[in-house]
Enzyme design. Sequence first.
Site, short mmCIF file in Angstrom:
data_model
loop_
_atom_site.label_atom_id
_atom_site.label_comp_id
_atom_site.label_asym_id
_atom_site.label_seq_id
_atom_site.Cartn_x
_atom_site.Cartn_y
_atom_site.Cartn_z
N SER A 186 -43.98 -41.63 27.42
CA SER A 186 -42.81 -41.20 27.88
C SER A 186 -42.03 -41.55 29.07
O SER A 186 -42.00 -42.61 29.49
CB SER A 186 -42.78 -39.91 27.48
OG SER A 186 -41.56 -39.20 27.51
N ASP A 356 -39.96 -40.98 16.02
CA ASP A 356 -39.72 -40.43 17.31
C ASP A 356 -38.34 -40.32 17.61
O ASP A 356 -37.44 -41.23 17.75
CB ASP A 356 -40.30 -41.48 18.25
CG ASP A 356 -40.55 -40.78 19.64
OD1 ASP A 356 -39.63 -40.04 20.06
OD2 ASP A 356 -41.52 -40.97 20.33
N HIS A 389 -43.03 -38.18 18.75
CA HIS A 389 -43.17 -38.42 20.14
C HIS A 389 -44.61 -37.70 20.69
O HIS A 389 -45.42 -38.46 21.39
CB HIS A 389 -42.11 -37.49 20.86
CG HIS A 389 -42.04 -38.06 22.40
ND1 HIS A 389 -41.34 -39.30 22.65
CD2 HIS A 389 -42.03 -37.46 23.39
CE1 HIS A 389 -41.32 -39.52 23.97
NE2 HIS A 389 -41.57 -38.57 24.34
#
Length: 414
Positions: A186, A356, A389
């Site tokens: 991320s 995601d 995610h």
Amino acid sequence: MAVCTLLSFIWFTILLLIQPYPSFGSRTLSAIVTNPPPPLGICASAVTKYGYKCQEIDVTTEDGYILSVQRIPVGRHGGGGGGGGGGGGRRRQPVLLQHGVLVDGMTWLLNSPEQSLALILADSGFDVWIANTRGTSYSRRHVSLDPDRPEFWNWTWDEIAARDLPAVIAYIFQQTGQKIHYVGHSLGTLIALASLSEGKQVDKMKSAALLSPIAYLSHMTTALGVVAAKVFVGEVTIVFGLAEFNPKGDDVSRFLKGLCADPKVDCYDLMSALTGKNCCLNASTVDVFLRSEPQSTSTKNLVHLAQTVRDGVLAKYDYGNPAFNIEHYGMPMPPIYNLSNIPKDFPLFISYGGQDALSDPKDVANLLDDLKLHDEGKLSVQYIKEYAHADFIMGVTAKDVIYDKIISFFQRNQ
Ligand SMILES: *[C@@H]1O[C@H](CO)[C@@H](O)[C@H](O)[C@H]1NC(C)=O
Ligand SMILES: *[C@@H]1O[C@H](CO)[C@@H](O)[C@H](O)[C@H]1NC(C)=O
Ligand SMILES: *[C@@H]1O[C@H](CO)[C@@H](O)[C@H](O)[C@H]1NC(C)=O
């Protein structure tokens, strides 16, 4: 749109907390708010109990932040051959793990040793280093600034890329005398991409594995209502100011509860819409997660991320008007991080998920377009249809699906 992004980062965190439960309730919110941070360091609370050696290290950045770093130098049983499966006697290769926004280094240690990337790497013969960026609970320290003061929170991911990352990498380089492999998740991918695009750290890194990459954010989908968005703008600018954004704090929690009470906002649907449906989380792991996360960041950092969504380009923090930008950058618009400038022979492994909603496949396509002239053979791309995610760091299947591939990628690029 920008405002929605701020929320989505918060909601991402909330999603991690509630995903295994059938519906979103205030029970979960109270759990977030009332859990204190663990009193022990990360080594003591999540590493040495499994029989690994682990060192707690402080690294001070050029601008005075004191960052907590953990080193797991060997695996449980002396840990495989040197350098991740190489012949005996070879030095172990250092790997740095860099977490995302609103979490800290604990995110690499939430599952069992057989499922957690940090410990899998140690057992595979790597010398593992875990970063904790400024503002997270073990890195809330500065040589002169007090974390209770707004000045402590005057930074964005520009500074994480320009100050935190180089300080930690320089320390590892100095201790081991070796270039490092990097794993980012991320926001941890964004700061690496930003640095590499400016030609920085290239000489100290061997390769980078980027999980759930965030560079462009324009296609991030949000189901957030306009009403909620307006409320958030008000809260950000009036209540929070340019200061700490603490997801466990009273202000933020009141704000979240208020949002969920609004009949126009369906928090459960919102969650799926914002972050995607994680396929493979373990409910027990989510409980472990609750004990240490979510973590504070600066409000300015969230504003900067929101600018990234709004503008559709990757640029430094926008001070909001040409005069202020000229004062800081000598130009009316903030300078761009041009990802096409990442050296074409730098080994990259990119893994992204079809579910995601934060690292949306369309935005990843933009990133890959910037890298289209990258040397063939130096760019590996993995698409995992069912992953969202959080699956990349906490998924119970992640070892088979991704981590084994990361290890062979590192071994190919020693
Ligand atoms: C925040 O940092 C900027 C430089 O990045 C500086 O110009 C500004 O005065 C600082 N503000 C505060 C309140 O410390
Ligand atoms: C989930 O976590 C619990 C507690 O750590 C563990 O006993 C269980 O085996 C895990 N489940 C899976 C599928 O990994
Ligand atoms: C980025 O750099 C490439 C080549 O180095 C150039 O063609 C492109 O125009 C640049 N993009 C921006 C937005 O400046």
